[in-house]
Write a protein that holds these residues in place. Structure first.
Motif, PDB file in Angstrom:
ATOM      1  N   ALA A 150       0.845  -1.186   0.000  1.00 59.45           N
ATOM      2  CA  ALA A 150       0.000   0.000   0.000  1.00 59.45           C
ATOM      3  C   ALA A 150       0.885   1.242   0.000  1.00 59.45           C
ATOM      4  CB  ALA A 150      -0.894   0.004   1.243  1.00 59.45           C
ATOM      5  N   SER A 151       0.432   2.271  -0.691  1.00 66.07           N
ATOM      6  CA  SER A 151       1.144   3.546  -0.667  1.00 66.07           C
ATOM      7  C   SER A 151       1.051   4.120   0.746  1.00 66.07           C
ATOM      8  CB  SER A 151       0.516   4.516  -1.663  1.00 66.07           C
ATOM      9  OG  SER A 151      -0.776   4.899  -1.202  1.00 66.07           O
ATOM     10  N   PRO A 152       1.897   5.098   1.073  1.00 65.47           N
ATOM     11  CA  PRO A 152       1.824   5.685   2.420  1.00 65.47           C
ATOM     12  C   PRO A 152       0.429   6.195   2.784  1.00 65.47           C
ATOM     13  CG  PRO A 152       3.853   6.358   1.357  1.00 65.47           C
ATOM     14  CD  PRO A 152       3.035   5.629   0.310  1.00 65.47           C
ATOM     15  N   SER A 153      -0.246   6.856   1.865  1.00 68.42           N
ATOM     16  CA  SER A 153      -1.582   7.372   2.202  1.00 68.42           C
ATOM     17  C   SER A 153      -2.597   6.232   2.362  1.00 68.42           C
ATOM     18  CB  SER A 153      -2.060   8.372   1.144  1.00 68.42           C
ATOM     19  OG  SER A 153      -2.152   7.747  -0.119  1.00 68.42           O
ATOM     20  N   GLU A 154      -2.485   5.192   1.530  1.00 67.72           N
ATOM     21  CA  GLU A 154      -3.370   4.028   1.680  1.00 67.72           C
ATOM     22  C   GLU A 154      -3.080   3.288   2.983  1.00 67.72           C
ATOM     23  OE1 GLU A 154      -3.970   2.567  -2.931  1.00 67.72           O
ATOM     24  OE2 GLU A 154      -2.069   2.149  -1.928  1.00 67.72           O
ATOM     25  N   ALA A 155      -1.819   3.216   3.352  1.00 64.98           N
ATOM     26  CA  ALA A 155      -1.424   2.498   4.565  1.00 64.98           C
ATOM     27  C   ALA A 155      -2.016   3.135   5.807  1.00 64.98           C
ATOM     28  CB  ALA A 155       0.095   2.424   4.663  1.00 64.98           C
ATOM     29  N   VAL A 156      -2.061   4.452   5.850  1.00 58.87           N
ATOM     30  CA  VAL A 156      -2.637   5.142   7.003  1.00 58.87           C
ATOM     31  C   VAL A 156      -4.091   4.730   7.180  1.00 58.87           C
ATOM     32  CG1 VAL A 156      -3.332   7.404   7.919  1.00 58.87           C
ATOM     33  CG2 VAL A 156      -1.054   7.101   6.925  1.00 58.87           C
ATOM     34  N   GLY A 157      -4.852   4.733   6.088  1.00 58.54           N
ATOM     35  CA  GLY A 157      -6.250   4.317   6.153  1.00 58.54           C
ATOM     36  C   GLY A 157      -6.406   2.862   6.554  1.00 58.54           C
ATOM     37  N   LEU A 158      -5.539   2.004   6.021  1.00 62.52           N
ATOM     38  CA  LEU A 158      -5.592   0.584   6.375  1.00 62.52           C
ATOM     39  C   LEU A 158      -5.258   0.363   7.855  1.00 62.52           C
ATOM     40  CD1 LEU A 158      -3.964  -1.157   3.291  1.00 62.52           C
ATOM     41  CD2 LEU A 158      -6.245  -1.588   4.206  1.00 62.52           C
TER      42      LEU A 158
END
Length: 179
Positions: A150-158
């Protein structure tokens, strides 16, 4: 067999053979475990042969990265083992079978995979979710950075979505044949 030549002389010319050195595997694993302070998980898909798995177990290894139902079953048969289902896309049947076999830790790199796990397992007290981060693998023979993570921004949401799990962490895949 006393020599490689003796092994080769004993098989048909076009027959594949396995040459394993379990004592060397065990010694190397034991040395690595002695010097590495963290948890070491063997990627079972690298070589799931029972001689390899037995040598690793004798060396003290107890954690195994599994990526299929077959690997889950192999690791479940190893005493005191712990499977980590780190494949980024798991079938519903594989998730259920892994859970029933004692696997408690799963990697995700998208919300759909997290939702799939939660729809099957709910939020049990001992569930571990590890968000796979996309990392550069430019120094690997096979760059997998666009395939996994996951990209950094996707990882935060995950990570926020996964926080109901008992354990939440991050993981990454450095690519194949990392140099």
């Amino acid at each position: 067999f006393p020599t490689v030549e003796a092994v080769l002389a004993s098989v048909a010319e076009d027959e594949p053979i396995h040459c394993l050195r379990p004592q060397r595997i065990e010694a190397t694993a034991r040395a690595f475990l002695a010097e590495f302070p963290g948890t070491v998980a063997y990627a079972t898909k690298c070589n799931p042969h029972h001689i390899v798995l037995d040598a690793l177990h004798r060396a003290g290894l107890r954690d195994y990265d599994v990526a299929s139902r077959r690997e889950v079953d192999l690791v479940a048969a190893i005493p005191e083992s712990r499977g980590w289902f780190m494949h980024p896309v798991k079938s519903r049947a594989a998730i259920t079978a892994a859970w029933e076999a004692g696997v408690r830790d799963f990697a995700v790199d998208c919300i759909d995979e997290l939702d799939k796990i939660h729809s099957l397992l709910g939020y049990p007290a001992d569930l571990g979710i590890h968000v796979r981060l996309a990392v550069s693998s430019k120094d690997s023979s096979f760059d997998l950075s666009s395939k996994f993570g996951a990209s950094p921004s996707e990882a935060v949401g995950l990570l926020k979505a996964a926080r109901r799990a008992d354990r939440v962490g991050v993981c990454f895949h450095v690519g194949s044949q990392c140099l």
